[in-house]
Design an enzyme around this catalytic site. Structure first.
Site, PDB file in Angstrom:
ATOM      1  N   TRP A   1       0.711  -0.711  -0.115  1.00 51.50           N
ATOM      2  CA  TRP A   1      -0.068   0.200  -0.142  1.00 51.50           C
ATOM      3  C   TRP A   1       0.489   1.051   0.160  1.00 51.50           C
ATOM      4  CZ3 TRP A   1      -4.217  -0.729  -1.756  1.00 51.50           C
ATOM      5  CH2 TRP A   1      -4.905  -1.303  -2.438  1.00 51.50           C
TER       6      TRP A   1
ATOM      7  N   ASP B   1      -0.945   6.801   6.251  1.00 47.78           N
ATOM      8  CA  ASP B   1      -2.645   6.403   5.264  1.00 47.78           C
ATOM      9  C   ASP B   1      -3.469   5.116   6.437  1.00 47.78           C
ATOM     10  OD1 ASP B   1      -4.275   4.320   4.600  1.00 47.78           O
ATOM     11  OD2 ASP B   1      -2.699   4.007   2.383  1.00 47.78           O
TER      12      ASP B   1
ATOM     13  N   LYS C   1     -12.767  -1.536   6.803  1.00 51.92           N
ATOM     14  CA  LYS C   1     -12.084  -2.529   7.646  1.00 51.92           C
ATOM     15  C   LYS C   1     -12.851  -2.790   8.810  1.00 51.92           C
ATOM     16  CE  LYS C   1      -9.365  -1.876   4.673  1.00 51.92           C
ATOM     17  NZ  LYS C   1      -8.963  -3.144   3.288  1.00 51.92           N
TER      18      LYS C   1
HETATM   19  N1  PMP Z   1      -4.113   1.694   1.790  1.00 47.13           N
HETATM   20  C1  PMP Z   1      -4.329   0.079   2.661  1.00 47.13           C
HETATM   21  C2  PMP Z   1      -3.453   0.388   4.249  1.00 47.13           C
HETATM   22  C3  PMP Z   1      -5.504  -0.597   2.464  1.00 47.13           C
HETATM   23  O1  PMP Z   1      -5.162  -1.879   3.223  1.00 47.13           O
HETATM   24  C4  PMP Z   1      -6.104  -0.626   1.633  1.00 47.13           C
HETATM   25  C5  PMP Z   1      -7.244  -1.309   1.100  1.00 47.13           C
HETATM   26  N2  PMP Z   1      -7.033  -2.999   0.929  1.00 47.13           N
HETATM   27  C6  PMP Z   1      -5.926   0.968   0.646  1.00 47.13           C
HETATM   28  C7  PMP Z   1      -5.234   1.637   0.809  1.00 47.13           C
HETATM   29  C8  PMP Z   1      -6.925   0.814  -0.310  1.00 47.13           C
HETATM   30  O2  PMP Z   1      -8.120   1.241  -0.382  1.00 47.13           O
HETATM   31  P1  PMP Z   1      -9.572   1.011  -1.141  1.00 47.13           P
HETATM   32  O3  PMP Z   1      -9.752   0.496  -1.817  1.00 47.13           O
HETATM   33  O4  PMP Z   1     -10.430   1.807  -0.551  1.00 47.13           O
HETATM   34  O5  PMP Z   1      -8.810   2.664  -2.045  1.00 47.13           O
END
Ligand code: PMP
Length: 359
Positions: free
Chosen positions: A101, A171, A195
């Site tokens: 991520w 994030d 989550k």
């Molecule tokens: N950052 C993290 C730490 C995540 O776990 C996720 C989704 N698993 C995202 C960003 C992306 O999120 P989204 O699908 O809501 O765009």
């Protein structure tokens, strides 16, 4: 009713009482209408928006000089929104690379800024967080971006970087509201809600006021914090039902005793599962113990040819979505707020039984 324990990394389990309340109010929430049918600018919905912000401020003790936004496009949209809104007249931004991520955030930011990857856990195969003393921060970065919980690798910061005057951006998609956090350490925090906080469809952004009004002229209006803030995040039509669900989850979190109480339960759940993994030669988690995530726990079996059987048998006893991310392999158990302790104990019992039969 036969509810499973859902170990998915997100969208994830929701508290049963929240789902039951939504079911009860589905046909008639206000004035003979479902919340899905009311105007987002009507008094009833505006009261919901205000209550949601109030509950979030209470849970996280958000100071008055921070704005709270509820945005769309997931955390992925924030990967672009953050540099677009915060770069200002600087050119460089600093990022710490701790996994998948972080890398997604980095590659999106590269479209708008010079990204300095100040440290990377690549050499350690993303099983740890590089020590702050080894970070090579640039002198004039607009901000430093971290990913406090890497959902795929299962690596979590248990302390945040300190001792430097820099705008810290985080994030927190897979950790926000799982434990208390000192918001004042951060210039900006963002997190998708799917989550710990609700169904998929909203992203929480908590931003210090002095960081507003710097957005690049190219910033899409929908991603512009300075336009969203005075509009209470109602710049366009929001996902009203999701907002309603988030408000119910926040109410549930307050009733549970807030984030200190959640942290105690979450730490117990994670410790029980790590202890079960560490005390067995059949299961393994390779993350540096100081950085093991409370939320996402990847593990492998000594014989990976048994992975399919493990998943199949787990599902038969209501333990769902334990398959690891394809980049890491093996299994992953996500233990967000709504996962009851009983679900974790059932998983541990199943793992021990599986090991007795196949180990
Ligand atoms: N950052 C993290 C730490 C995540 O776990 C996720 C989704 N698993 C995202 C960003 C992306 O999120 P989204 O699908 O809501 O765009």
């Amino acid at each position: 009713m036969n509810r499973s324990y859902n170990f998915s990394a997100g969208p994830a389990m929701l508290p049963l009482v929240v789902l039951a309340r939504a079911q009860k109010e589905l046909l008639e929430w206000n004035a003979g209408m479902s919340v899905m049918e009311v105007s987002h600018r009507g008094a009833a919905f505006m009261a919901l928006v205000a209550s949601c912000e109030e509950r979030l401020r209470l849970l996280l003790r958000i100071p008055a000089n921070y704005k709270v936004l509820f945005m769309q496009g997931g955390a992925s949209a924030q990967f672009a929104a953050v540099p677009l809104n915060l770069l200002g007249d600087r050119k460089t931004v600093d990022y710490i690379d701790t996994g998948v991520w972080s890398q997604k955030a980095i590659s999106e930011a590269r479209r708008y800024a010079n990204v300095n990857v100040a440290a990377s856990a690549k050499e350690a195969n993303y099983t740890t967080v590089p020590l702050q003393s080894a970070w090579k921060l640039s002198a004039d970065a607009a901000y430093l971006h971290i990913t406090p919980n890497e959902t795929i690798q299962g690596v979590e910061y248990h302390q945040f970087p300190q001792g430097f005057d820099r705008v810290l951006v985080a994030d927190m998609s897979s950790t926000l509201l799982s434990r208390p956090v000192d918001v004042t350490q951060f210039g900006l925090i963002y997190a998708g809600v799917q989550k710990n906080i609700g169904p998929a469809g909203l992203t929480i952004v908590i931003v210090r006021e002095d960081l507003l009004n710097k957005a690049s002229a190219l910033t899409p209006s929908i991603l512009n914090y300075s336009l969203q803030a005075p509009e209470h995040s109602l710049y366009n039509t929001p996902p009203t039902f999701i907002w309603y669900m988030v408000n119910l989850v926040l109410e549930w979190l307050v009733e549970q005793g807030g984030l200190a109480a959640m942290a105690a339960v979450n730490e117990r759940k994670a410790t029980a599962l790590y202890d079960a993994i560490d005390s067995s030669a059949f299961y393994k988690n390779t993350v540096d113990k100081a950085y093991r995530s409370w939320m996402n726990i990847p593990f492998t079996l000594a014989q990976d040819k048994r992975d399919g059987l493990f998943l199949e048998e787990a599902e038969k006893v209501g333990l769902m979505n334990l398959k690891g991310h394809r980049m890491v392999g093996g299994m992953r158990a996500s233990l967000y707020n709504a996962m009851p302790e009983e679900g974790v104990h059932n998983l541990i019992g199943f793992m021990q039984d599986f090991e007795r039969r196949y180990g």
